[in-house]
Design a protein around this motif. Structure first.
Motif, PDB file in Angstrom:
ATOM      1  N   ASN A 178     -18.293 -15.230 -23.578  1.00  0.00           N
ATOM      2  CA  ASN A 178     -18.968 -15.190 -24.942  1.00  0.00           C
ATOM      3  C   ASN A 178     -18.208 -13.890 -25.927  1.00  0.00           C
ATOM      4  O   ASN A 178     -17.963 -14.014 -27.034  1.00  0.00           O
ATOM      5  CB  ASN A 178     -20.363 -15.037 -24.869  1.00  0.00           C
ATOM      6  N   GLN A 222     -15.963 -11.923 -25.126  1.00  0.00           N
ATOM      7  CA  GLN A 222     -14.537 -11.876 -25.526  1.00  0.00           C
ATOM      8  C   GLN A 222     -14.241 -12.927 -26.464  1.00  0.00           C
ATOM      9  O   GLN A 222     -13.220 -12.892 -27.432  1.00  0.00           O
ATOM     10  CB  GLN A 222     -13.605 -12.157 -24.249  1.00  0.00           C
ATOM     11  N   ALA A 223     -14.652 -13.828 -26.455  1.00  0.00           N
ATOM     12  CA  ALA A 223     -14.486 -15.133 -27.430  1.00  0.00           C
ATOM     13  C   ALA A 223     -14.662 -14.628 -28.786  1.00  0.00           C
ATOM     14  O   ALA A 223     -13.743 -14.670 -29.651  1.00  0.00           O
ATOM     15  CB  ALA A 223     -15.182 -16.416 -26.838  1.00  0.00           C
ATOM     16  N   SER A 224     -15.810 -13.851 -28.992  1.00  0.00           N
ATOM     17  CA  SER A 224     -16.133 -13.332 -30.162  1.00  0.00           C
ATOM     18  C   SER A 224     -15.084 -12.258 -30.697  1.00  0.00           C
ATOM     19  O   SER A 224     -14.909 -11.732 -31.978  1.00  0.00           O
ATOM     20  CB  SER A 224     -17.596 -12.480 -30.363  1.00  0.00           C
ATOM     21  N   ARG A 225     -14.504 -11.556 -29.703  1.00  0.00           N
ATOM     22  CA  ARG A 225     -13.240 -10.726 -30.081  1.00  0.00           C
ATOM     23  C   ARG A 225     -11.864 -11.509 -30.058  1.00  0.00           C
ATOM     24  O   ARG A 225     -10.750 -11.005 -30.260  1.00  0.00           O
ATOM     25  CB  ARG A 225     -13.030  -9.387 -29.003  1.00  0.00           C
ATOM     26  N   GLY A 226     -12.021 -12.869 -30.499  1.00  0.00           N
ATOM     27  CA  GLY A 226     -10.663 -13.559 -30.728  1.00  0.00           C
ATOM     28  C   GLY A 226      -9.841 -14.178 -29.239  1.00  0.00           C
ATOM     29  O   GLY A 226      -8.809 -14.520 -29.420  1.00  0.00           O
ATOM     30  N   VAL A 227     -10.602 -13.873 -28.178  1.00  0.00           N
ATOM     31  CA  VAL A 227      -9.923 -14.523 -27.001  1.00  0.00           C
ATOM     32  C   VAL A 227     -10.155 -15.927 -27.096  1.00  0.00           C
ATOM     33  O   VAL A 227     -11.160 -16.351 -27.208  1.00  0.00           O
ATOM     34  CB  VAL A 227     -10.519 -13.854 -25.810  1.00  0.00           C
ATOM     35  N   ASP A 228      -9.079 -16.585 -26.735  1.00  0.00           N
ATOM     36  CA  ASP A 228      -9.067 -18.057 -26.327  1.00  0.00           C
ATOM     37  C   ASP A 228      -8.955 -18.326 -25.238  1.00  0.00           C
ATOM     38  O   ASP A 228      -7.960 -18.437 -24.433  1.00  0.00           O
ATOM     39  CB  ASP A 228      -8.111 -19.005 -27.601  1.00  0.00           C
ATOM     40  N   HIS A 272      -6.730 -22.455 -24.732  1.00  0.00           N
ATOM     41  CA  HIS A 272      -5.558 -22.741 -25.220  1.00  0.00           C
ATOM     42  C   HIS A 272      -4.781 -21.491 -24.996  1.00  0.00           C
ATOM     43  O   HIS A 272      -5.070 -20.464 -24.424  1.00  0.00           O
ATOM     44  CB  HIS A 272      -5.536 -23.211 -26.683  1.00  0.00           C
ATOM     45  N   ARG A 331      -3.691 -12.790 -20.214  1.00  0.00           N
ATOM     46  CA  ARG A 331      -4.554 -11.755 -20.927  1.00  0.00           C
ATOM     47  C   ARG A 331      -5.983 -11.989 -21.082  1.00  0.00           C
ATOM     48  O   ARG A 331      -6.982 -11.149 -20.603  1.00  0.00           O
ATOM     49  CB  ARG A 331      -4.149 -11.668 -22.255  1.00  0.00           C
TER      50      ARG A 331
END
Ligand SMILES: Nc1ncnc2c1ncn2[C@@H]1O[C@H](COP(=O)(O)OP(=O)(O)OP(=O)(O)O)[C@@H](O)[C@H]1O
Ligand SMILES: [Mg+2]
Lengths: 284, 284
Positions: free
Chosen positions: B185, B187-193, B196, B204
């Motif tokens: 969560n 890292q997703a907030s920092r733009g990690v997807d 996909h 990465r």
């Protein structure tokens, strides 16, 4: 940026024996430029609520509108749209220091802007700027994030979100575990960022912060909205029903009133405000 | 996410849940052995294997484990199935039972059936494990393990230490999964997807998950070790138990059923019993 919650419900572990209703019908509208505090006792659903704003959680029912982005239970969202949203909405987690992973502080802070498509050089520049803002100087740039103190790690993690320049900044308990000076510094920074045009949401237990910084306060109790409005109005209510404390200055003011001092009713934010009020009361 | 984790203990009060973990383990091992016994011909192998699968499905139902959970766990088996099939086809053999030929290369039915046999075995094993882990608390598991290992204590085998390590490892699985969730969560907030993106982006994103995960796991283990030592934990000390397990009629029934099935399968295996021949059918 307008954000609207429409009858949002969220259930953890739906259809299992661990099912738990974390949000029970939230209706909220955020418009205009305010520093909003979200308070409530442990486990009331604050973190769950804010994670809907950058679509980390999809509501079980209801809808969250963030500008033109729709976060509903089932609607298809493209990966690109999610990225756009997360670029606009920066979320600093409770204990964000656990997200650090790069070998240097500089690299870690430039991670988010890089992910959002900022070229490397520019991302590093933004990282430096963000680190300066949270009060970490050049000597930290090439250090490993793992050899910092807890508070420094926290600052690095906060810088890691600030570097992406979000339009909405959500802070989940940003000051928990910081010393009073560092806590005040970070809060003043958020206030500053707010005054520069970013919408700021502050999730906290600390009512002193609410008194001092918030323009609007929302009390969550058991996944429902128990209060929504002006902080001053909240402090005149009985806060114990929400298991919350009054801020220190209000407690002090109330104790004085009880002992017969007539304080002028006005917005109290800082100790200085209270001192002024006492002075006026004495002169009368 | 954490609610759909495979093999997680699910609190129900079923027959299987209420069996003593030692008896349950014994019964499970009996059943597992039957999976590996050789039958006289293919038809018998698949008859016994099929019956057994049906039996385990009943166990799954009995323990309130959802069949969909089982099916989900099979998804990863597809890859394995194809891999096995290719290996078995490539192994040279002498047989006259040719399925088809590619040029001068013969593909034998035996190869295909061998692969299928392994698959049935794997499926049975997975289902059995699922029943066991969904119906047995991690602590009960390690208690059972320790109980079976305890005779080895007399030859200096560290059975208690092993059981302790096992129970701590089991205890921390959900915690680590929670960590995974939390870090993802953040890292997703920092733009990690995480879903996909190409290989480079995948690598990465995985690094951004793994590094903090290890850091927090090491920190946790150090803290736990300190905390245990502070409270005077001594692995050599004699200890008492809070939960005393009793042998009940359920355990007897469970062991009898498992032992009966084991007996039947062993008998059919050593006597080269062929049910089809009894009915006068000629099968391979
Ligand atoms: N991943 C999860 N699975 C199941 N239940 C959860 C999960 N996360 C939170 N909950 C439950 O949902 C409720 C609300 O959790 P939430 O994290 O939103 O609380 P909070 O208001 O942020 O609390 P705190 O002040 O302690 O941070 C809690 O009762 C919690 O037990
Ligand atoms: Mg929280």
């Amino acid at each position: 940026m307008p954000i609207i919650f429409k009858d949002v419900k969220y259930v953890y572990g739906a259809k299992t024996p661990f099912e738990y209703d974390a949000l029970n019908g939230i209706d909220l509208t955020f418009e205009g430029h305010k520093l909003t505090a979200i308070v409530g006792k442990t486990g009331s659903g604050k973190s769950t609520l804010v994670q809907h704003i950058n679509a980390l959680l999809r509501p079980t029912s209801g809808e969250v509108l963030i500008d033109d982005f729709v976060n509903g239970p089932k609607n298809k969202i493209k990966a690109k749209e999610i990225k756009e949203l997360r670029k606009k909405v920066g979320l600093v987690f409770q204990f964000p220091e656990y997200q650090l992973f790069q070998e240097t502080v500089e690299k870690d802070v430039s991670f988010a802007p890089k992910n959002f498509g900022v070229p490397r050089e520019e991302a590093i520049e933004k990282a430096h700027e963000a680190l300066q803002r949270v009060g970490l100087d050049e000597s930290f740039y090439s250090r490993s994030p793992f050899e910092l103190s807890g508070g420094e790690k926290r600052k690095v993690a906060i810088a890691g979100i600030l570097a992406a320049h979000p339009d909405v900044l959500i802070l989940d308990e940003p000051t928990a575990g910081l010393d009073p000076a560092a806590s005040k510094e970070t809060m003043d920074l958020f206030k500053q960022i707010h005054s520069e045009g970013t919408d700021v949401f502050l999730v906290t237990h600390d009512m002193n912060l609410v008194a001092r910084y918030a323009d609007r306060v929302i009390v969550i109790d058991d996944g429902r909205i128990a209060f929504d409005g002006d902080p001053k109005a909240l402090f005149n209510e009985d806060l114990e029903q929400y298991s919350l404390d009054n801020p220190d200055i209000y407690r002090f003011a109330k104790a004085l009133t009880k002992r017969g001092l007539k304080l002028p009713t006005r917005d109290l934010r800082t100790v200085e405000d209270l001192a002024k009020a006492i002075k006026e009361a004495k002169h009368e | 996410m954490s609610s759909t984790v495979l093999g997680r203990y699910v609190p129900y009060q079923s027959f299987i849940h209420r069996m003593d973990s030692r008896a349950k383990l014994f019964a499970m091992i009996c059943l597992m052995v039957t999976v590996f016994l050789k039958q006289v011909n293919w038809a018998m192998t698949f008859l016994v294997g099929g019956l057994f699968l049906v039996f385990i499905m009943m166990l799954l139902l009995l323990s309130h484990t959802k069949i969909t959970t089982f099916l989900k766990s099979l998804r990863t088996l597809w890859f394995m199935a194809i891999f096995l099939l290719i290996i078995y086809i490539l192994i040279p053999r002498t047989s006259d039972w040719i399925a088809f030929s590619i040029g001068t290369f013969n593909v034998y039915w035996d190869s295909i059936l061998d692969a299928a046999k392994i698959l049935v075995r794997l499926m049975s094993m997975i289902a059995l494990m699922l029943v066991f882990s969904a119906s047995t608390k991690p602590l009960e598991m390690s208690d059972a393990f320790e109980w079976y290992m305890s005779p080895l204590k007399y030859i200096g085998f560290p059975s208690h230490e092993l059981a302790m390590i096992l129970s701590i490892a089991l205890r921390f699985i959900p915690t680590i999964l929670e960590d995974v969730h939390r870090i993802m969560n953040a890292q997703a907030s920092r733009g990690v997807d995480f879903k996909h993106g190409g290989v480079k982006a995948k690598v990465r994103s995985v690094i951004s998950l793994i590094v903090p995960l290890f850091v927090s796991a090491f920190m946790r283990s150090e803290e736990l070790a300190d905390a245990m030592e502070c409270r005077g934990y001594d692995p050599k000390g004699k200890r008492t138990k809070y939960r005393i397990a009793h042998f009940s009629w359920r355990d007897l029934v469970g062991i009898l059923v498992a032992a009966a099935w084991l007996g039947l399968v062993i008998a059919s295996s050593v006597t080269h019993f062929d049910l089809f021949a009894v009915f006068g059918l000629e099968v391979r």
